[in-house]
Design an enzyme around this catalytic site. Structure first.
Site, PDB file in Angstrom:
ATOM      1  N   LYS A  34       0.846  -1.198   0.000  1.00 24.78           N
ATOM      2  CA  LYS A  34       0.000   0.000   0.000  1.00 24.78           C
ATOM      3  C   LYS A  34       0.880   1.247   0.000  1.00 24.78           C
ATOM      4  O   LYS A  34       0.671   2.164  -0.799  1.00 24.78           O
ATOM      5  CB  LYS A  34      -0.882  -0.004   1.253  1.00 24.78           C
ATOM      6  CG  LYS A  34      -1.505   1.335   1.587  1.00 24.78           C
ATOM      7  CD  LYS A  34      -2.324   1.260   2.860  1.00 24.78           C
ATOM      8  CE  LYS A  34      -1.696   1.874   4.071  1.00 24.78           C
ATOM      9  NZ  LYS A  34      -1.462   3.311   4.078  1.00 24.78           N
ATOM     10  N   ASN A  35       1.864   1.265   0.909  1.00 22.16           N
ATOM     11  CA  ASN A  35       2.665   2.481   1.077  1.00 22.16           C
ATOM     12  C   ASN A  35       3.588   2.745  -0.104  1.00 22.16           C
ATOM     13  O   ASN A  35       4.225   3.796  -0.165  1.00 22.16           O
ATOM     14  CB  ASN A  35       3.473   2.409   2.380  1.00 22.16           C
ATOM     15  CG  ASN A  35       2.575   2.607   3.595  1.00 22.16           C
ATOM     16  OD1 ASN A  35       1.405   2.958   3.446  1.00 22.16           O
ATOM     17  ND2 ASN A  35       3.116   2.384   4.776  1.00 22.16           N
TER      18      ASN A  35
ATOM     19  N   ARG B 226      -3.652  10.403   4.407  1.00 23.02           N
ATOM     20  CA  ARG B 226      -2.438  11.189   4.537  1.00 23.02           C
ATOM     21  C   ARG B 226      -1.508  11.018   3.328  1.00 23.02           C
ATOM     22  O   ARG B 226      -0.793  11.944   2.937  1.00 23.02           O
ATOM     23  CB  ARG B 226      -1.705  10.799   5.819  1.00 23.02           C
ATOM     24  CG  ARG B 226      -0.426  11.563   5.987  1.00 23.02           C
ATOM     25  CD  ARG B 226       0.301  11.247   7.271  1.00 23.02           C
ATOM     26  NE  ARG B 226       1.659  11.756   7.184  1.00 23.02           N
ATOM     27  CZ  ARG B 226       2.031  12.952   7.583  1.00 23.02           C
ATOM     28  NH1 ARG B 226       1.164  13.776   8.104  1.00 23.02           N
ATOM     29  NH2 ARG B 226       3.274  13.344   7.452  1.00 23.02           N
TER      30      ARG B 226
ATOM     31  N   ASP C 187      -4.247   8.266   9.349  1.00 23.00           N
ATOM     32  CA  ASP C 187      -4.312   7.533  10.607  1.00 23.00           C
ATOM     33  C   ASP C 187      -4.187   8.463  11.793  1.00 23.00           C
ATOM     34  O   ASP C 187      -3.414   9.411  11.796  1.00 23.00           O
ATOM     35  CB  ASP C 187      -3.131   6.551  10.684  1.00 23.00           C
ATOM     36  CG  ASP C 187      -3.399   5.312   9.886  1.00 23.00           C
ATOM     37  OD1 ASP C 187      -4.530   5.132   9.452  1.00 23.00           O
ATOM     38  OD2 ASP C 187      -2.447   4.540   9.714  1.00 23.00           O
TER      39      ASP C 187
ATOM     40  N   ASP D  59       4.823  -0.163  11.903  1.00 23.35           N
ATOM     41  CA  ASP D  59       3.553  -0.692  11.392  1.00 23.35           C
ATOM     42  C   ASP D  59       3.324  -2.164  11.770  1.00 23.35           C
ATOM     43  O   ASP D  59       2.272  -2.718  11.462  1.00 23.35           O
ATOM     44  CB  ASP D  59       3.474  -0.528   9.863  1.00 23.35           C
ATOM     45  CG  ASP D  59       3.247   0.917   9.463  1.00 23.35           C
ATOM     46  OD1 ASP D  59       3.011   1.757  10.350  1.00 23.35           O
ATOM     47  OD2 ASP D  59       3.313   1.219   8.254  1.00 23.35           O
TER      48      ASP D  59
HETATM   49  C1  UD1 Z   1       4.958   6.359   6.386  1.00 20.40           C
HETATM   50  C2  UD1 Z   1       3.939   5.257   6.254  1.00 20.40           C
HETATM   51  C3  UD1 Z   1       3.523   4.722   7.611  1.00 20.40           C
HETATM   52  C4  UD1 Z   1       4.750   4.308   8.404  1.00 20.40           C
HETATM   53  C5  UD1 Z   1       5.759   5.451   8.453  1.00 20.40           C
HETATM   54  C6  UD1 Z   1       7.054   5.073   9.157  1.00 20.40           C
HETATM   55  C7  UD1 Z   1       2.738   5.848   4.244  1.00 20.40           C
HETATM   56  C8  UD1 Z   1       1.444   6.279   3.639  1.00 20.40           C
HETATM   57  N1  UD1 Z   1       2.768   5.759   5.580  1.00 20.40           N
HETATM   58  O1  UD1 Z   1       4.300   7.433   7.068  1.00 20.40           O
HETATM   59  O2  UD1 Z   1       2.662   3.597   7.418  1.00 20.40           O
HETATM   60  O3  UD1 Z   1       4.340   4.004   9.722  1.00 20.40           O
HETATM   61  O4  UD1 Z   1       6.079   5.877   7.126  1.00 20.40           O
HETATM   62  O5  UD1 Z   1       7.615   3.953   8.570  1.00 20.40           O
HETATM   63  O6  UD1 Z   1       3.686   5.532   3.551  1.00 20.40           O
HETATM   64  N2  UD1 Z   1       7.631  13.862  10.893  1.00 20.40           N
HETATM   65  C9  UD1 Z   1       7.797  15.177  11.244  1.00 20.40           C
HETATM   66  N3  UD1 Z   1       7.977  16.098  10.250  1.00 20.40           N
HETATM   67  C10 UD1 Z   1       7.997  15.776   8.939  1.00 20.40           C
HETATM   68  C11 UD1 Z   1       7.805  14.424   8.585  1.00 20.40           C
HETATM   69  C12 UD1 Z   1       7.626  13.493   9.593  1.00 20.40           C
HETATM   70  O7  UD1 Z   1       7.771  15.516  12.426  1.00 20.40           O
HETATM   71  O8  UD1 Z   1       8.175  16.668   8.095  1.00 20.40           O
HETATM   72  C13 UD1 Z   1       7.438  12.862  11.973  1.00 20.40           C
HETATM   73  C14 UD1 Z   1       6.035  12.318  11.977  1.00 20.40           C
HETATM   74  O9  UD1 Z   1       5.191  13.127  12.762  1.00 20.40           O
HETATM   75  C15 UD1 Z   1       6.235  10.950  12.566  1.00 20.40           C
HETATM   76  C16 UD1 Z   1       7.615  10.532  12.097  1.00 20.40           C
HETATM   77  O10 UD1 Z   1       8.260  11.733  11.710  1.00 20.40           O
HETATM   78  O11 UD1 Z   1       6.247  11.011  13.974  1.00 20.40           O
HETATM   79  C17 UD1 Z   1       7.612   9.534  10.949  1.00 20.40           C
HETATM   80  O12 UD1 Z   1       7.077  10.143   9.797  1.00 20.40           O
HETATM   81  P1  UD1 Z   1       7.389   9.611   8.319  1.00 20.40           P
HETATM   82  O13 UD1 Z   1       8.593   8.737   8.344  1.00 20.40           O
HETATM   83  O14 UD1 Z   1       7.374  10.781   7.429  1.00 20.40           O
HETATM   84  O15 UD1 Z   1       6.141   8.692   8.056  1.00 20.40           O
HETATM   85  P2  UD1 Z   1       4.950   8.908   7.041  1.00 20.40           P
HETATM   86  O16 UD1 Z   1       5.480   9.189   5.681  1.00 20.40           O
HETATM   87  O17 UD1 Z   1       3.929   9.801   7.641  1.00 20.40           O
END
Ligand code: UD1
Length: 425
Positions: A22-23, A94, A118, A308
């Protein structure tokens, strides 16, 4: 309102086939925006998020067709696309933020609603924004939208150091960088297999990317990319969920279309819990002949243990022999589901980002509510080993990540049905 009814006790035995991640799929669909013409993406799971991403791309001007039987999505991108991603779609998923990079790269501007998705923590966008600003963009937040403008001469390649290897920020900067002027270096980049998949597709399209799979990606901008036919990497989180399903029910499951290399640490933990892991031609077979042993988990960016799969492993630890310490480093609210698991009799104490799980010999059925995709999967797994009938509510979350989850579980021998009940609001 739909619910799952699960009667615990069955030992799961049989074969499952894992779809594309999915991701990855959702991001690959956004990557298609970078090239005019017809892109084909294979092994795209039949989940509602794919429907949402398809609709989002249509609103941007693309033609999108999805065939659930073949799992093929075909995206025809016109010469000129619009640059606005509306709130009604973005708030539902998201991953919609994945269009940000391509829109800026293709049109020089993007109005993207601030995302929902989520309910697992604050999930900021600061690194996406800081990176785009370093590439010369102006970024403002107006009426719930992120409004981004590239400089008149186009995006400028630069060196970006991420504070944290964010999956989303790495993707945004990659997709912005491939059509930028000059070279963009993404330092401390995420290395998830889904990022490697995106890089692979971009290279097939004509992008220049060095360091794929490492934490330093060097992207040299090109003038134009061309559409391709690409197959999505298998979903390692779904594969990991089936591995826990085998272990927790003391069953035996052959998981087809799974890549061992992308699951190293997860399989090590399943082995430490007492399961036998065997490589098969197109995946892995997991078998378990005793009660699992509790295993400690620390979630970290890849190649660390995936957040996850944390709820599924907490579920397994809840009926394991011994105690386990689980540390969650990615999403602060991910332990919310522990409250629900406790309703099944699990003994879990949380303190900040740590959870201490004391294994019980059995769990007892109760109504529970999923709060996100993986929490939902964790609750279903726990229900499989609980005495009596557990009703799992909020299953629309589970449907976002697992294709026909209950049908697959039933084929393995689980007693699970999907029922519609009246919503008392
Ligand atoms: C993606 C996945 C999710 C997975 C996660 C970590 C998708 C749709 N989702 O989420 O299933 O759990 O990777 O493997 O692919 N953060 C910041 N600032 C930013 C970006 C991120 O503070 O600019 C923080 C987020 O709040 C979070 C953490 O970093 O606490 C991880 O975020 P990120 O690695 O970006 O995950 P996602 O892309 O949201």
């Amino acid at each position: 309102m739909e619910i799952f009814r699960v009667n615990g006790g069955a030992r799961l035995v049989g074969d499952v086939y894992v779809s594309g991640a999915k991701n990855s799929s959702l991001k690959l669909m956004a990557v298609a925006l970078l090239a005019t013409g017809k892109t084909v993406i294979r092994s795209v799971p039949d989940i509602v998020d794919v429907t949402i991403m398809s609709e989002l791309l249509r609103r941007l001007g693309c033609e999108v067709e999805y065939d659930a039987n073949t799992e093929i999505v075909t995206i025809t991108v016109p010469e000129s696309i619009t640059h606005r991603a509306d709130y009604d779609l973005v708030r539902r998923m998201r991953a919609s933020i994945a269009v940000l990079g391509p829109l800026i790269a293709r049109t020089g501007e993007a109005d993207v609603a601030l995302p929902g998705g989520d309910n697992i923590g604050s999930r900021g966008l600061d690194m996406h924004i800081a990176g785009l600003e370093r590439m010369g963009c102006s970024v403002t937040s107006e009426h719930g939208y992120l409004v981004v403008h590239a400089p008149a001469g186009g995006l400028v390649g630069t060196h970006v150091y991420l504070d944290f290897p964010s999956v989303g920020a790495t993707e945004t900067l990659l997709m912005a960088g491939v059509l930028a002027n000059g070279t963009t270096v993404i330092d401390n980049a995420a290395r998830e297999p889904e990022i490697v998949d995106i890089c692979t597709m971009l290279v097939e399209m004509g992008a220049h990317i060095d360091g794929i799979g490492s934490s330093m990606l060097t992207v040299t901008g090109v003038d134009v990319l061309h559409p391709v036919d690409h197959t999505t990497v298998p979903d390692r989180i779904v594969a990991g969920t089936w591995a826990v399903a085998a272990a927790i029910t003391q069953g035996e499951i052959a998981i087809h279309n799974a890549r061992v290399n992308n699951l190293s640490l997860v399989l090590e933990k399943i082995t430490a819990a007492g399961a036998q892991v065997t490589e098969i031609a197109d995946g892995i077979s997991i078998s378990m002949d005793r009660r699992p042993t509790a295993v400690d988990i620390v979630t970290l960016p890849y190649p660390g243990f995936p957040t996850d799969l944390q709820p599924q492993f907490i579920a397994m630890n809840a009926i394991a022999e011994g105690s386990a310490l689980v540390t969650e480093n990615l999403f602060e609210a991910r332990f919310r589901f522990v409250q629900e698991l406790s309703r099944l009799g699990a003994e879990v104490r949380t303190d900040g980002h740590h959870a201490l799980v004391r294994g019980r010999t059995k769990l007892s059925s109760a109504p529970v509510e999923s709060t996100d995709i993986r929490a939902g999967a964790g609750l279903v797994l726990a229900a499989l080993v609980a005495d009596g009938e557990t009703t799992v509510h909020g299953i629309e979350h589970i449907d976002r990540g697992y294709v026909k989850f209950e049908e697959q579980l039933r084929r393995l021998g689980a007693d699970i049905t999907r029922d519609v009940i009246a919503d008392l609001v």
